[in-house]
Design an enzyme around this catalytic site. Structure first.
Site, PDB file in Angstrom:
ATOM      1  N   CYS A  83       0.833  -1.203   0.000  1.00  0.00           N
ATOM      2  CA  CYS A  83       0.000   0.000   0.000  1.00  0.00           C
ATOM      3  C   CYS A  83       0.871   1.258   0.000  1.00  0.00           C
ATOM      4  CB  CYS A  83      -0.989  -0.029   1.161  1.00  0.00           C
ATOM      5  SG  CYS A  83      -2.340   1.176   0.979  1.00  0.00           S
TER       6      CYS A  83
ATOM      7  N   HIS B  48      -3.185  -5.047   1.794  1.00  0.00           N
ATOM      8  CA  HIS B  48      -2.499  -5.170   3.084  1.00  0.00           C
ATOM      9  C   HIS B  48      -2.450  -6.630   3.564  1.00  0.00           C
ATOM     10  CE1 HIS B  48      -2.396  -0.837   4.304  1.00  0.00           C
ATOM     11  NE2 HIS B  48      -3.436  -0.763   3.482  1.00  0.00           N
TER      12      HIS B  48
ATOM     13  N   GLU C 145      -0.500  -7.733   5.696  1.00  0.00           N
ATOM     14  CA  GLU C 145      -0.168  -7.681   7.128  1.00  0.00           C
ATOM     15  C   GLU C 145      -1.406  -7.565   8.016  1.00  0.00           C
ATOM     16  OE1 GLU C 145       0.045  -3.286   5.837  1.00  0.00           O
ATOM     17  OE2 GLU C 145       0.297  -5.291   4.962  1.00  0.00           O
TER      18      GLU C 145
END
Length: 240
Positions: A92, A217, A219
């Protein structure tokens, strides 16, 4: 076979990346691919110098850029990417910073690390309240399941692949790694043309040489498959 991977920890979701990198390393260690692994938070040039590879997390790209400039990290990051050519992954905001060009920046623009020969458009999908999760196909995850839950929060897309020095060399062509289908770009007309006629939808992951970028994302999920894949690519790139 030891490996130290840094996560730029100036702002954003760096701790989440550290957690998934450690989970991914555990999987590779069980397969005897890594004997010793460290995932470290990186805030200084000295910490960056310890790293074999680096992740730039999601967050606010303008803020990360400003802090990197103020703390003397911008030039070491550029050297890491462009001179040392060590493996680097931006998610991102990280992908925005690694792009050579960015549209829809705040007034006055923002300083970029660069190295990835693309133009990205910031906040393509709108404000944070318009965030969404969508399954995307990631063929590079094969032979594991290739369907992945993409988390998109004020996410950029790749608008255009740029012609530039080195982009035609071996391993240097920008490779489209994932597309989010069924969503046209805003603006109509030419703005809705695809980066590549063979890809219908928004380009949300690309790779060029040592640089990997995703607009979503990973994560923010509990799924470490992309981190496992990327660490495997790091090992291959470093010849270990």
């Amino acid at each position: 076979m030891s490996l130290t991977v840094g996560v730029l920890a100036l702002q954003g979701g760096f701790q989440e990346h550290v957690t998934l990198l450690r989970k991914a390393a555990d999987r590779l260690s069980s397969a005897n691919a890594i004997s010793a692994f460290s995932a470290i938070e990186v805030r200084t040039p000295e910490q960056l110098g310890r790293c074999d590879a680096l992740v730039i997390p999601g967050g606010e790209s303008t803020t990360i850029s400003l802090i990197a400039t103020q703390t003397g990290m911008m030039e070491p990051l550029r050297e890491f990417v462009k001179t040392s050519r060590k493996p680097i992954w931006g998610t991102c905001a990280g992908m925005i910073l690694l792009a050579d060009e960015a549209n829809a920046t705040k007034k006055g623009g923002q300083e970029l690390i660069g190295g990835l020969a693309v133009r990205v458009r910031r906040n393509h999908f709108g404000r944070q309240i318009e965030s969404f999760v969508s399954d995307i196909e990631l063929p590079f995850l094969s032979p594991l399941s290739t369907t992945y839950p993409g988390v998109f929060i004020r996410a950029p897309i790749v608008e255009e692949v740029l012609a530039g020095e080195g982009t035609e060399g071996p391993g240097e062509r920008v490779e489209v790694m994932a597309v989010l289908p069924g969503r046209l770009r805003r603006g109509g007309g030419a703005a809705e043309e695809q980066v590549d006629a063979g890809h219908a939808g928004d380009v949300v992951a690309v790779r060029q040489g040592n640089i990997f970028g995703t607009s979503f994302h990973p994560e923010l999920t509990s799924d470490e498959r992309i981190h496992v894949w990327w660490l495997g690519e790091v090992i291959l790139a470093l010849g270990r």
